[in-house]
Design a protein around this motif. Structure first.
Motif: not given
Ligand SMILES: Cc1ncc(COP(=O)(O)O)c(C=O)c1O
Length: 377
Positions: A244-261
């Motif tokens: 979860l730490v790995a995922q939370l630390e990259r939350a911004d990049a994850t959200q950017t990709a999902r928002h793009h789609a």
């Protein structure tokens, strides 16, 4: 099971999970509430407006903990949307509360404040709101509709969404998160309870630790720990918290990709949807959505099944979603009747969710768009 070229969902690997899990395994704190739990809790708290975070083994367990904390029991009523996942209701039904199903707004598919106001009584102890697909419910309307009942946010879909600039998860007395592998951020199975009322902190800690004051003992506040309340075991292992730490630390990049789609679907499907009277998600002006689900609504069940079949033939997995809880076996035993929540009933038959995940590339999105727009509803 059919293999699709483009599945409906896939967990995202940030690339850091294995290293952090390796580090956790190399240490001697594999149980709950270790260093990775502390890091994940702090990171999550900063994303939900600063509430106290207690990691749990699932969102379902966080909801069950909410019901225990609120002291919900026989004689109490809890209002939930009919159009939601089972756990939103079952966590409160398990404590003996009567579940009252309210309908959803046809544009956002979130709890309709007018129906909540109609169904609230002096016995209503809690209103549980789901920000469906990551889009906020009408939180202004709901604040008035539920009277003195506690607001619980089932925030499983909507981490990093907002209402009037404030993070979702910060509005309820408490909020629950899911880190199931279909969610934007995941550790396989996991969840969290967010407490926005400091008066609940100590008891929540006790209920999550089998009803004991073990947390106080480990902080050196008492010289032994004992059974002080009725609780259960809701702690995830620190090894899962490392993911979860790995995922939370990259939350911004994850959200950017999902928002793009999400944004490509929304913009590029608009002319087709308008031509054929297909409904697309509606994000009210005060809301910022979390890009969790992209849905379409077609005319009727036969058209919905035909669209899912058309996409499957093109190698694309699209799916329907919740069936109305008031018409489930348990809902009917509690008195649920067809017509009680007409919007939920209609949406259950007519909604399709398109593939949406962090690693969905532009070529995949092109393929989904071409397949959808080659269908005549
Ligand atoms: C709205 C909602 N609440 C609760 C849950 C339960 O989450 P978990 O699987 O983490 O228990 C889900 C799961 O999909 C959900 O969609």
């Amino acid at each position: 099971m059919t293999r699709y070229a483009i599945p409906f969902t896939r967990p995202h690997r940030t690339g850091r999970e294995a290293a952090l899990v390796g580090d956790a395994l190399g240490g001697d704190h594999w149980r709950g509430d270790g260093p990775y739990t502390a890091r994940a809790s702090a990171l999550l708290s900063s994303l939900v407006g600063g509430g106290r975070v207690l990691l749990t083994t699932s969102c379902t367990h966080a909801l069950e903990l909410s019901a225990l904390l609120l002291g919900v029991g026989p004689g109490d009523e809890v209002i939930v949307p009919s159009f939601t996942f089972v756990s939103t209701a079952s966590a409160f039904a398990l404590r003996g509360a009567r579940i009252v199903f309210a309908d959803v707004d046809p544009r956002t598919l979130c709890l309709d404040p007018a129906d909540v106001a109609r169904k609230a009584t002096p016995r209503t102890r809690a209103v549980v709101v789901v920000h469906y697909a990551g889009v906020a419910a009408d939180l202004d309307g709901l604040a008035a509709a539920g009277g003195t009942a506690a607001l619980v946010e089932d925030n499983a879909h909507s981490l990093l969404g907002a209402w009037r600039g404030r993070p979702l998860g910060s509005f309820g007395t408490m909020a629950t998160q899911s880190f199931h592998d279909t969610k934007n951020l995941s550790c396989g199975e996991g969840g969290a309870l967010v407490l926005n009322d400091p008066a609940l902190h100590e008891r929540a800690e006790i209920l999550r630790e089998k009803g004991t004051n073990r947390a106080r003992f480990f902080r050196g506040e008492v010289d032994k720990y004992t059974w002080v309340d009725l609780g259960s075991s809701y702690l995830p292992s620190d090894i899962l918290a490392a993911i979860l730490v790995a995922q939370l630390e990259r939350a911004d990049a994850t959200q950017t990709a999902r928002h793009h789609a999400w944004a490509r679907y929304h913009a590029e499907l608009a002319p087709w949807a308008e031509r054929h009277g297909v409904q697309r998600p509606h994000v009210p002006v005060p809301a910022a959505h979390a890009a969790h689900i992209y849905w379409l609504r077609v005319r009727d069940l036969a058209t919905r099944q035909a669209l899912i079949g058309h996409l499957a033939a093109a190698g694309i997995q699209a799916t329907f979603h919740y069936q109305p809880l008031h018409l489930s076996e348990v809902g009917r035993k509690a008195g649920g009747q067809p017509g009680d929540c007409p919007v939920s009933e209609l949406v259950a038959d007519t909604l399709v969710r398109l593939p949406l995940y962090t690693d969905l590339g532009d070529a995949d999105i092109d393929r989904v768009l071409a397949a959808v727009t080659s269908f005549t509803p």
